[in-house]
Design a protein around this motif. Structure first.
Motif, PDB file in Angstrom:
ATOM      1  N   ASP A   1       5.019 -13.900  -9.697  1.00 21.87           N
ATOM      2  CA  ASP A   1       5.734 -14.196 -10.773  1.00 21.87           C
ATOM      3  C   ASP A   1       5.111 -15.005 -11.761  1.00 21.87           C
ATOM      4  OD1 ASP A   1       7.872 -13.156  -9.794  1.00 21.87           O
ATOM      5  OD2 ASP A   1       9.227 -15.021  -9.594  1.00 21.87           O
ATOM      6  N   ASP A   2       4.084 -16.038 -11.358  1.00 20.15           N
ATOM      7  CA  ASP A   2       3.414 -17.041 -12.359  1.00 20.15           C
ATOM      8  C   ASP A   2       1.845 -16.898 -12.248  1.00 20.15           C
ATOM      9  OD1 ASP A   2       5.854 -18.224 -12.743  1.00 20.15           O
ATOM     10  OD2 ASP A   2       5.719 -19.317 -11.000  1.00 20.15           O
ATOM     11  N   SER A   3       1.384 -15.566 -12.051  1.00 19.32           N
ATOM     12  CA  SER A   3      -0.195 -15.462 -12.158  1.00 19.32           C
ATOM     13  C   SER A   3      -0.583 -15.342 -13.528  1.00 19.32           C
ATOM     14  CB  SER A   3      -0.583 -14.330 -11.449  1.00 19.32           C
ATOM     15  OG  SER A   3      -2.089 -14.287 -11.528  1.00 19.32           O
ATOM     16  N   TRP A   4      -1.347 -16.199 -14.086  1.00 17.12           N
ATOM     17  CA  TRP A   4      -1.722 -16.404 -15.574  1.00 17.12           C
ATOM     18  C   TRP A   4      -2.327 -15.097 -15.947  1.00 17.12           C
ATOM     19  CZ3 TRP A   4      -6.759 -16.293 -16.324  1.00 17.12           C
ATOM     20  CH2 TRP A   4      -7.682 -16.482 -15.483  1.00 17.12           C
ATOM     21  N   ARG A   5      -3.025 -14.304 -15.180  1.00 22.70           N
ATOM     22  CA  ARG A   5      -4.118 -13.220 -15.675  1.00 22.70           C
ATOM     23  C   ARG A   5      -3.364 -12.028 -15.678  1.00 22.70           C
ATOM     24  NH1 ARG A   5      -7.305 -14.351 -10.407  1.00 22.70           N
ATOM     25  NH2 ARG A   5      -5.911 -13.032  -8.837  1.00 22.70           N
ATOM     26  N   VAL A   6      -1.912 -11.733 -15.166  1.00 19.81           N
ATOM     27  CA  VAL A   6      -1.400 -10.686 -15.008  1.00 19.81           C
ATOM     28  C   VAL A   6      -0.385 -10.430 -16.541  1.00 19.81           C
ATOM     29  CG1 VAL A   6       0.553  -9.510 -13.957  1.00 19.81           C
ATOM     30  CG2 VAL A   6      -0.999 -10.857 -12.645  1.00 19.81           C
ATOM     31  N   THR A   7      -0.717  -9.362 -16.895  1.00 18.04           N
ATOM     32  CA  THR A   7       0.134  -8.651 -17.997  1.00 18.04           C
ATOM     33  C   THR A   7       0.995  -7.400 -18.001  1.00 18.04           C
ATOM     34  OG1 THR A   7      -1.682  -7.375 -19.052  1.00 18.04           O
ATOM     35  CG2 THR A   7      -1.544  -9.857 -19.855  1.00 18.04           C
ATOM     36  N   THR A   8       0.697  -6.904 -16.879  1.00 20.43           N
ATOM     37  CA  THR A   8       1.363  -5.466 -16.608  1.00 20.43           C
ATOM     38  C   THR A   8       1.957  -5.554 -15.247  1.00 20.43           C
ATOM     39  OG1 THR A   8      -0.266  -4.134 -15.927  1.00 20.43           O
ATOM     40  CG2 THR A   8      -0.022  -4.341 -18.300  1.00 20.43           C
ATOM     41  N   PRO A   9       2.988  -4.517 -14.959  1.00 23.72           N
ATOM     42  CA  PRO A   9       3.459  -4.531 -13.509  1.00 23.72           C
ATOM     43  C   PRO A   9       2.203  -3.899 -12.515  1.00 23.72           C
ATOM     44  CG  PRO A   9       5.039  -3.859 -15.091  1.00 23.72           C
ATOM     45  CD  PRO A   9       3.969  -3.804 -15.668  1.00 23.72           C
ATOM     46  N   GLU A  10       1.506  -3.218 -13.173  1.00 26.34           N
ATOM     47  CA  GLU A  10       0.374  -2.736 -12.147  1.00 26.34           C
ATOM     48  C   GLU A  10      -0.537  -3.806 -11.969  1.00 26.34           C
ATOM     49  OE1 GLU A  10       2.114   0.830 -14.721  1.00 26.34           O
ATOM     50  OE2 GLU A  10       1.510  -1.326 -15.029  1.00 26.34           O
ATOM     51  N   GLU A  11      -0.972  -4.662 -12.737  1.00 21.05           N
ATOM     52  CA  GLU A  11      -1.902  -5.737 -12.628  1.00 21.05           C
ATOM     53  C   GLU A  11      -1.220  -6.749 -11.558  1.00 21.05           C
ATOM     54  OE1 GLU A  11      -2.741  -7.456 -16.384  1.00 21.05           O
ATOM     55  OE2 GLU A  11      -4.264  -5.956 -16.769  1.00 21.05           O
ATOM     56  N   ARG A  12       0.177  -6.871 -11.708  1.00 18.64           N
ATOM     57  CA  ARG A  12       0.881  -7.904 -10.860  1.00 18.64           C
ATOM     58  C   ARG A  12       0.612  -7.498  -9.463  1.00 18.64           C
ATOM     59  NH1 ARG A  12       4.673  -8.694 -13.683  1.00 18.64           N
ATOM     60  NH2 ARG A  12       4.286 -10.706 -14.105  1.00 18.64           N
TER      61      ARG A  12
ATOM     62  N   ASP B   1       0.910  -1.266  -0.088  1.00 23.14           N
ATOM     63  CA  ASP B   1      -0.128   0.010   0.021  1.00 23.14           C
ATOM     64  C   ASP B   1       0.976   1.127  -0.010  1.00 23.14           C
ATOM     65  OD1 ASP B   1      -2.467  -0.836  -0.259  1.00 23.14           O
ATOM     66  OD2 ASP B   1      -2.805  -1.130   1.873  1.00 23.14           O
ATOM     67  N   ALA B   2       1.995   1.201   0.761  1.00 24.70           N
ATOM     68  CA  ALA B   2       2.861   2.447   0.805  1.00 24.70           C
ATOM     69  C   ALA B   2       3.947   2.672  -0.479  1.00 24.70           C
ATOM     70  CB  ALA B   2       3.741   2.230   2.024  1.00 24.70           C
ATOM     71  N   MET B   3       3.746   1.788  -1.388  1.00 28.37           N
ATOM     72  CA  MET B   3       4.515   2.044  -2.574  1.00 28.37           C
ATOM     73  C   MET B   3       3.970   3.195  -3.379  1.00 28.37           C
ATOM     74  SD  MET B   3       4.887  -1.956  -4.186  1.00 28.37           S
ATOM     75  CE  MET B   3       6.097  -1.502  -5.557  1.00 28.37           C
ATOM     76  N   PRO B   4       5.223   4.011  -3.714  1.00 25.96           N
ATOM     77  CA  PRO B   4       4.944   5.105  -4.296  1.00 25.96           C
ATOM     78  C   PRO B   4       4.408   4.866  -5.995  1.00 25.96           C
ATOM     79  CG  PRO B   4       7.206   5.077  -4.032  1.00 25.96           C
ATOM     80  CD  PRO B   4       6.493   3.993  -3.167  1.00 25.96           C
ATOM     81  N   GLU B   5       4.911   3.958  -6.532  1.00 23.38           N
ATOM     82  CA  GLU B   5       4.620   3.506  -7.847  1.00 23.38           C
ATOM     83  C   GLU B   5       3.903   2.112  -7.491  1.00 23.38           C
ATOM     84  OE1 GLU B   5       6.672   3.967 -11.398  1.00 23.38           O
ATOM     85  OE2 GLU B   5       8.209   4.997 -10.244  1.00 23.38           O
ATOM     86  N   LYS B   6       2.712   1.804  -7.957  1.00 29.50           N
ATOM     87  CA  LYS B   6       2.171   0.493  -7.523  1.00 29.50           C
ATOM     88  C   LYS B   6       2.534  -0.224  -8.629  1.00 29.50           C
ATOM     89  CE  LYS B   6      -0.171   2.700  -4.130  1.00 29.50           C
ATOM     90  NZ  LYS B   6       0.457   3.050  -3.070  1.00 29.50           N
ATOM     91  N   LYS B   7       3.571  -1.005  -8.810  1.00 27.91           N
ATOM     92  CA  LYS B   7       4.013  -1.796  -9.942  1.00 27.91           C
ATOM     93  C   LYS B   7       5.021  -2.831  -9.202  1.00 27.91           C
ATOM     94  CE  LYS B   7       4.467   1.718 -13.177  1.00 27.91           C
ATOM     95  NZ  LYS B   7       5.384   2.460 -14.274  1.00 27.91           N
ATOM     96  N   LEU B   8       4.960  -4.079  -9.713  1.00 28.46           N
ATOM     97  CA  LEU B   8       6.073  -5.181  -9.159  1.00 28.46           C
ATOM     98  C   LEU B   8       6.512  -5.845 -10.444  1.00 28.46           C
ATOM     99  CD1 LEU B   8       3.716  -6.766  -6.382  1.00 28.46           C
ATOM    100  CD2 LEU B   8       5.878  -5.237  -6.047  1.00 28.46           C
ATOM    101  N   VAL B   9       7.826  -6.272 -10.144  1.00 29.15           N
ATOM    102  CA  VAL B   9       8.424  -6.853 -11.250  1.00 29.15           C
ATOM    103  C   VAL B   9       8.563  -8.467 -10.948  1.00 29.15           C
ATOM    104  CG1 VAL B   9      10.064  -4.989 -11.822  1.00 29.15           C
ATOM    105  CG2 VAL B   9      10.707  -6.759 -10.189  1.00 29.15           C
ATOM    106  N   GLU B  10       8.873  -9.309 -11.964  1.00 25.83           N
ATOM    107  CA  GLU B  10       8.824 -10.693 -11.605  1.00 25.83           C
ATOM    108  C   GLU B  10      10.217 -11.093 -12.065  1.00 25.83           C
ATOM    109  OE1 GLU B  10       7.783 -13.279 -15.140  1.00 25.83           O
ATOM    110  OE2 GLU B  10       6.661 -11.263 -15.777  1.00 25.83           O
ATOM    111  N   GLY B  11      10.770 -12.025 -11.238  1.00 24.02           N
ATOM    112  CA  GLY B  11      11.875 -12.755 -11.300  1.00 24.02           C
ATOM    113  C   GLY B  11      13.097 -12.200 -10.674  1.00 24.02           C
TER     114      GLY B  11
END
Length: 114
Positions: free
Chosen positions: A88-99, A25-35
């Protein structure tokens, strides 16, 4: 699955998920990377987000060393692996924001309301 369920319901697991949701919740940019826990640019995955919030130097931590990650976050290694799987492996995620949205929603669902 039983180990993960038990680790999630336990005191350490519940504290972990509360802290994870707070850090996300505290992240300034609501994005996550994989791997990776953290990229050179400073982007993070779910565990990396919590590590940064706690002031942990993530540069020396091996991304797929579940035992070390478990120790670092005071959770069962299998739970650390499960968090990485969801990140990392959610099949419905296509963007860092969706992750970010997917991981946040999943982590919030793990918290037991008393």
């Amino acid at each position: 699955r039983g180990v993960i369920a038990s680790a999630t319901r336990g005191k350490r697991g519940q504290a972990f998920f509360r802290a994870l949701v707070e850090a996300l919740d505290a992240m300034p940019e609501k994005k996550l990377v994989e791997g990776e826990l953290e990229t050179e640019e400073g982007s993070v995955c779910a565990l990396g987000c919590l590590g940064k919030a706690r002031g942990v130097d993530l540069s020396s931590v091996e991304t797929h060393d579940w035992s070390s990650l478990g120790e670092l976050f005071d959770i069962a290694p299998q739970l650390a692996q499960e968090v990485m799987y969801v990140n990392d492996d959610s099949w419905r995620v296509t963007t860092p924001e969706e992750r970010w949205q997917t991981v946040l929603a999943w982590a919030a669902l793990q918290i037991q309301v008393l």
